[in-house]
Design a protein around this motif. Sequence first.
Motif, short mmCIF file in Angstrom:
data_model
loop_
_atom_site.label_atom_id
_atom_site.label_comp_id
_atom_site.label_asym_id
_atom_site.label_seq_id
_atom_site.Cartn_x
_atom_site.Cartn_y
_atom_site.Cartn_z
N ILE A 1 -7.97 3.80 -6.97
CA ILE A 1 -8.14 4.09 -5.56
C ILE A 1 -7.25 3.13 -4.79
N GLY A 2 -6.44 3.68 -3.92
CA GLY A 2 -5.55 2.87 -3.09
C GLY A 2 -5.33 3.57 -1.77
N ASP A 3 -4.16 3.30 -1.18
CA ASP A 3 -3.80 3.99 0.05
C ASP A 3 -2.31 4.30 0.01
N ALA A 4 -1.75 4.68 1.13
CA ALA A 4 -0.35 5.10 1.15
C ALA A 4 0.60 4.00 0.70
N SER A 5 0.25 2.75 0.94
CA SER A 5 1.18 1.66 0.61
C SER A 5 0.85 0.94 -0.70
N GLU A 6 -0.35 1.16 -1.24
CA GLU A 6 -0.75 0.46 -2.46
C GLU A 6 -1.27 1.45 -3.50
N ASP A 7 -0.75 1.34 -4.73
CA ASP A 7 -1.25 2.20 -5.81
C ASP A 7 -2.74 2.00 -6.03
N SER A 8 -3.18 0.75 -5.94
CA SER A 8 -4.61 0.44 -6.05
C SER A 8 -4.89 -0.77 -5.17
N PHE A 9 -6.15 -0.91 -4.80
CA PHE A 9 -6.57 -2.05 -4.00
C PHE A 9 -6.83 -3.28 -4.87
#
Length: 130
Positions: free
Chosen positions: A100-108
Motif C-alpha cells: 500500500i502506497g500512494d502516487a509518489s511511493e511504492d509503499s509507505f
Amino acid sequence: METNRIQALFDKYRDNYKLSCKPATEKQLQEFRKNCIAYGIPTEIMNQLVEYYKLNNNFFGYFECDNILIFEWCDQGCLWLGQSDMWTFRCLLKKHKYAIGDASEDSFGEDYEFNTIEEMLQTFLSGNKV
C-alpha cells in the motif's frame, strides 16, 4: 487463497466500501497470463494474482486483470493493481510483496508490505493504514 475468506473479508467491510466479488472470465485470465509472461513476471506472483482474479477481477473497481495498464510500472519493479482514493495497491516484484502506497511511493514502508494479497486487503479495509 480460499474463496470464502476473501468474500468474508469483503462482506465484513461492505458498509464502509463499495465491495463486490466479480470473477474474471477464463479469456481475461488467459490474457493476464499472456501479459505476465511477456513482461517476465515471476510465476509465483502470476499464480497468486490469477487465484485472486478468479475470485475478484479488480482491486476496488480499478483495472480488470486483462488491462495492460497493470504493467505500466513494470520497468520500475512493480505492478499497479489498483487504487482507492489516494491509496495505491502494488505488487513489488523484487520483494515478492503486495504494498500500500500512494502516487509518489511504492509503499509507505515495511509495515505496508505484505506477503499475501489477503493481508494487504485486510490492513487497508480494517483502517489499519497510515
